[in-house]
Design a protein around this motif. Sequence first.
Motif, short mmCIF file in Angstrom:
data_model
loop_
_atom_site.label_atom_id
_atom_site.label_comp_id
_atom_site.label_asym_id
_atom_site.label_seq_id
_atom_site.Cartn_x
_atom_site.Cartn_y
_atom_site.Cartn_z
N MET A 112 0.83 -1.20 0.00
CA MET A 112 0.00 0.00 0.00
C MET A 112 0.87 1.26 0.00
O MET A 112 0.63 2.19 -0.77
CB MET A 112 -0.92 0.00 1.22
CG MET A 112 -1.89 1.17 1.26
SD MET A 112 -3.13 0.97 2.58
CE MET A 112 -2.07 0.96 4.03
N ILE A 113 1.89 1.28 0.86
CA ILE A 113 2.79 2.44 0.93
C ILE A 113 3.54 2.61 -0.38
O ILE A 113 3.64 3.72 -0.92
CB ILE A 113 3.79 2.28 2.10
CG1 ILE A 113 3.05 2.31 3.44
CG2 ILE A 113 4.84 3.39 2.07
CD1 ILE A 113 3.94 1.97 4.63
N LYS B 123 2.77 1.66 -3.37
CA LYS B 123 1.90 2.12 -4.45
C LYS B 123 1.60 3.61 -4.30
O LYS B 123 1.60 4.37 -5.29
CB LYS B 123 0.60 1.31 -4.42
CG LYS B 123 -0.15 1.26 -5.75
CD LYS B 123 0.69 0.56 -6.82
CE LYS B 123 -0.06 0.35 -8.12
NZ LYS B 123 -1.13 -0.63 -8.02
N LYS B 124 1.38 4.07 -3.06
CA LYS B 124 1.13 5.49 -2.81
C LYS B 124 2.33 6.35 -3.18
O LYS B 124 2.20 7.50 -3.59
CB LYS B 124 0.78 5.71 -1.34
CG LYS B 124 -0.55 5.12 -0.90
CD LYS B 124 -1.73 5.89 -1.45
CE LYS B 124 -3.04 5.36 -0.90
NZ LYS B 124 -4.21 6.08 -1.47
N GLY C 280 -4.16 -1.25 -3.26
CA GLY C 280 -3.17 -1.08 -4.32
C GLY C 280 -2.31 -2.30 -4.56
O GLY C 280 -1.15 -2.15 -4.97
#
Length: 459
Positions: free
Chosen positions: A84-85, A87-88, A115
Motif C-alpha cells: 500500500m505504501i 503504491k502510494k 493497491g
Amino acid sequence: MKVIIVGVGKLGYKLADSMLNTGINVTLVDTDLKVLERINEHLDVLTVNANGLEVEALKNLDIETYDLLIACTDSDEANTIICMIAKKLGCKRTIARIRNPEYLKQINFMKKEMGIDHIVNPDLLTANEMVRYLFKSYNFHTGDFAKGKVQMIDFNINLTEGMAGKKISELDLMNGLLIVAIMRNGNVIIPDGSVELLKDDIVYFIGKSQSIDELVKRYQLKTVTNSVKRAMILGGGNLSYYLARQLGMLNTSVILIEQNEERCRYLSERLNNAVVIHGDGTDLDLLEEEDLSSMDAFIGATGFDEQNILMSIVAKQAGVDKVIAKISRQSYVNLIDKLNIDVAFNPTDITASDILKFIRGGEVISVSLLLGGQAEVTELIINQNLPVVGKQISKLGLPKGIIIGAIVHGNDVIIPNGSTVINANDRLIIFCLEKDVPSLEMFLKPRKGGLFHELWNNN
C-alpha cells in the motif's frame, strides 16, 4: 525492469536468483543484516538493510523508479501495508504474499482498496497442485498444458523395461513424443538422439496427451485405477487446511494429525469433512490405530522436511498407493526418486512460478520451475507482432538449452521439428534451462512498434 523484493526468506532468495540472468535489476530489502551478508556471498544483487514498512526507507530507495515491489516478509499484514505504501509513493505494481485463510474471502477487496496488483498464497497454490496430482491417472509426476492437450511427465527410468542402455535414437517411441531433458546425478542433460539412457536417469517427456497415455501403457508404468477415497495428512498448517478442505469437497475422507492441541481445535471447527486427531504423526502405533495401510493417499505436510520424507517412506512401506512429501530444501529434490516417494512439492518453487508468470505478462499462460529450479517450462501464445511468426524453428537460432516441445495450432497438437513454421496465435510449450532464460526473452521481444504486451508500458 527494476524489481524490489522486501523480505529475503526462501521465496525472496528464489525470486532474486530466478531473475538474476534475465536483465532485471533486483534490489533486496531486509531488516536482518546477517541474512543480507549471506545473500551477497551468492547473488550479485543490490542489498539494503532497511525496514520496508518505513515510508522514509522506501523514499530513500527511490521507490517511484521501480516497476514492481514484491512483499514476502513473514507477516501478511506487513506485506499488505508495504504494498500500500509503495503504491502510494509511485511504485508501478505490487505483489503481496498472504497466507492466512482468514483473508481468503477479502482478497478482491484488498487488491482494490490497498493497491495490490497480485496476491500469492503459497499454501493454497501448493494444495491445488497436490489435489491435481492425487486425482490424475498416473502415479508419477506430470504437468498439463494447453488445457490438457499436452502433457509433460518425468519418471525414473528404472520403472521401465528396455530403456536403460539404449540410445534415444534406438527407442521405439511413438509419434507425438519428445524427450526434452534427462536428470542424471543431479545434473541436467539436454539430449539428442546419440545420448544413451542409464540406470537411475530421470527422463522428461513432453507430448500429446494421447501419446503420453500410449507411452504409459507400452512401458507398463504404474497407473491409478481407484479414486482417492481416503487420505491421511500429517501436519496441521495452512497447507493442510486448504488441502483437507478441497479433498472434503471431492468426497474424500480425510484424517488429519496435528500435535498442537489449540491448532487441532481451530481445524476441527473449520473442517466439516475431516477427522482432526491430536497426536504425534511419527508415532507408529497411532498410525496403525488410524489404519494407515488402508489409505489411498498420504501427505507429509509438516514444517520439517525430514519428518515429511521419513513418514512418507513409512506410508509407502505400509502399502499406501500415492505418497506426497512437502519439502522446502532444494538439496532434497534429488533424493526423492531414490526414496520410493511418489512426488515432492516445494511451495517456494510453485509460488515463484506464479510470480514469474505475472511478471512476464499477458501472453505467458504458465511458468513451471523444474529440476530444482535448473529449468522451466513456459506456455505462451505467440503474438502476431513477434519476429518469429512465419519462420521455421531451425531458422530461429535458439540455443541448445531451449526446446520448443509442442505447438498447439488451432485444435491440432504438433510435436515440432526444425522445419515446423510458427504462426500467429500458436500456443507454444517451451522447455528452457535457467541459463538460457535471457535468450528466451529475446525470442519473445516484439518487432519495433509492435503491440506485444508490455507489462510495464516502458520496457
